[in-house]
Design an enzyme around this catalytic site. Structure first.
Site, PDB file in Angstrom:
ATOM      1  N   ASP A  97     -36.315 -53.369  63.655  1.00 54.47           N
ATOM      2  CA  ASP A  97     -36.657 -53.747  65.031  1.00 54.47           C
ATOM      3  C   ASP A  97     -38.096 -54.254  65.122  1.00 54.47           C
ATOM      4  O   ASP A  97     -38.961 -53.812  64.356  1.00 54.47           O
ATOM      5  CB  ASP A  97     -36.468 -52.514  65.932  1.00 54.47           C
ATOM      6  CG  ASP A  97     -36.324 -52.885  67.393  1.00 54.47           C
ATOM      7  OD1 ASP A  97     -36.290 -54.087  67.715  1.00 54.47           O
ATOM      8  OD2 ASP A  97     -36.244 -51.959  68.222  1.00 54.47           O
TER       9      ASP A  97
ATOM     10  N   ASN B 103     -25.717 -58.177  70.215  1.00 54.11           N
ATOM     11  CA  ASN B 103     -26.726 -59.244  70.051  1.00 54.11           C
ATOM     12  C   ASN B 103     -26.244 -60.629  70.500  1.00 54.11           C
ATOM     13  O   ASN B 103     -27.042 -61.545  70.663  1.00 54.11           O
ATOM     14  CB  ASN B 103     -27.222 -59.327  68.597  1.00 54.11           C
ATOM     15  CG  ASN B 103     -28.162 -58.194  68.217  1.00 54.11           C
ATOM     16  OD1 ASN B 103     -28.244 -57.801  67.057  1.00 54.11           O
ATOM     17  ND2 ASN B 103     -28.881 -57.649  69.199  1.00 54.11           N
TER      18      ASN B 103
HETATM   19  C1  FPP Z   1     -34.376 -56.785  66.118  1.00 57.92           C
HETATM   20  O1  FPP Z   1     -35.641 -57.238  66.529  1.00 57.92           O
HETATM   21  C2  FPP Z   1     -33.894 -57.605  65.026  1.00 57.92           C
HETATM   22  C3  FPP Z   1     -32.707 -58.279  65.006  1.00 57.92           C
HETATM   23  C4  FPP Z   1     -31.750 -58.233  66.122  1.00 57.92           C
HETATM   24  C5  FPP Z   1     -32.351 -59.132  63.873  1.00 57.92           C
HETATM   25  C6  FPP Z   1     -32.611 -58.528  62.524  1.00 57.92           C
HETATM   26  C7  FPP Z   1     -32.614 -59.590  61.517  1.00 57.92           C
HETATM   27  C8  FPP Z   1     -33.529 -59.674  60.512  1.00 57.92           C
HETATM   28  C9  FPP Z   1     -34.555 -58.662  60.275  1.00 57.92           C
HETATM   29  C10 FPP Z   1     -33.490 -60.811  59.595  1.00 57.92           C
HETATM   30  C11 FPP Z   1     -32.853 -60.497  58.284  1.00 57.92           C
HETATM   31  C12 FPP Z   1     -31.442 -60.825  58.258  1.00 57.92           C
HETATM   32  C13 FPP Z   1     -30.784 -61.175  57.137  1.00 57.92           C
HETATM   33  C14 FPP Z   1     -29.333 -61.420  57.233  1.00 57.92           C
HETATM   34  C15 FPP Z   1     -31.431 -61.347  55.845  1.00 57.92           C
HETATM   35  P1  FPP Z   1     -35.814 -57.809  67.990  1.00 57.92           P
HETATM   36  O2  FPP Z   1     -35.529 -59.261  67.964  1.00 57.92           O
HETATM   37  O3  FPP Z   1     -34.967 -57.022  68.946  1.00 57.92           O
HETATM   38  O4  FPP Z   1     -37.326 -57.550  68.230  1.00 57.92           O
HETATM   39  P2  FPP Z   1     -38.009 -57.158  69.621  1.00 57.92           P
HETATM   40  O5  FPP Z   1     -37.417 -55.843  70.033  1.00 57.92           O
HETATM   41  O6  FPP Z   1     -39.444 -57.062  69.271  1.00 57.92           O
HETATM   42  O7  FPP Z   1     -37.706 -58.261  70.580  1.00 57.92           O
END
Ligand code: FPP
Length: 258
Positions: free
Chosen positions: A35, A83
């Site tokens: 996250d 998501n």
């Molecule tokens: C949450 O952060 C993250 C995700 C929903 C996506 C996770 C994906 C990756 C880490 C990339 C790697 C993937 C692969 C397949 C190699 P957020 O976007 O919710 O962050 P925020 O809470 O700060 O907005």
């Protein structure tokens, strides 16, 4: 300005290092809720997708280190069934990420003897994402080292519902009796059944200071130790992983006993 920042963009004090040992107390199954990509990008005045791109590099670093220190399964929450609610551009980018990841990382996965597996409703992903994932699974199929288990379009409640339905159908068809439904039979109906003796999570890490399970591996986390890191996922690294493992090794797991 260099350094690590938390979700409020405040600089995090340098971590006090907890030593960790490479021995039989290494958690066999580590699950991570990665996250903080969006906030990392925002802190740097960049678009959210820049955070996901950097997050992919963190996945590479953490995967390699986990494999080197003898972790058996690393489960990563890459895309949840919730998501899809994000803007189209971001969803499209997240659907391209596995393609970019496997395009660039499969040689290292082979070198490290890492096997790719996936949990989630894969048939609902775009074709190019499905193909890339299926290819990575097939190319790494014979590897015997760590399992890199990606959760893609995964939701814990849906997984439990599907398992319940599958068992109900077997009862209805007369294949099993209600009394046959034990924890181990139930586990055989979960998406993680291929992980066999490593199905249950030992250490569950969530980055970015949020302290929620967010529908991730609800059954498998029943007795896991939770570790919440203030670090945003793109800043997480090998040392942060070792720190989490060090903290885990100092805990006393009781599994409901004394
Ligand atoms: C949450 O952060 C993250 C995700 C929903 C996506 C996770 C994906 C990756 C880490 C990339 C790697 C993937 C692969 C397949 C190699 P957020 O976007 O919710 O962050 P925020 O809470 O700060 O907005």
């Amino acid at each position: 300005m260099k350094g690590l920042f938390n979700k409020r963009n405040q600089k995090i004090k340098e971590m006090t290092t907890v030593s960790f040992n490479i021995d039989e107390t290494i958690p066999q199954h580590i699950a991570i809720i990665m996250d903080g990509n969006g906030r990392w990008a925002k802190n740097k005045f960049m678009p959210r997708i820049a955070g996901h791109k950097e997050g992919m590099n963190t996945v590479k670093k953490v995967t390699k280190r986990a494999s080197q220190i003898g972790v058996k399964v690393l489960s990563l929450y890459a895309f949840s069934t919730e998501n899809w609610k994000r803007p189209d551009d971001e969803v499209n980018f997240l659907m391209q990420l596995p393609v970019d990841f496997f395009d660039t990382f499969v040689p290292e996965l082979m070198e490290q003897n890492i096997k790719v597996q996936v949990i989630g409703f894969i048939d609902q992903l775009p074709k190019h994402t499905q193909e890339s994932v299926e290819q990575a699974i097939s190319v790494t199929e014979r590897n015997t080292g760590m399992v890199l288990n990606f959760a893609l379009n995964y939701g814990g409640r849906s997984e439990l519902l599907e398992a319940s339905k599958a068992l109900a159908k077997k009862v209805k068809a007369g294949e099993i009796d209600v009394e046959d439904i034990t924890e181990s039979l139930f586990e055989e109906s979960l998406m993680t059944c291929d992980l066999k003796e490593y199905q249950n999570v030992d250490l569950m890490i969530r980055t970015s200071g949020e302290e929620r399970i967010s529908n991730f591996m609800l059954w498998q986390n029943a007795y896991s130790e939770f570790y919440f890191s203030q670090v945003l996922w793109p800043d997480f690294n090998e040392q942060a992983l070792e720190q989490a493992i060090g903290v885990y090794q100092k805990r006393h797991r009781r599994f409901g006993g004394l």
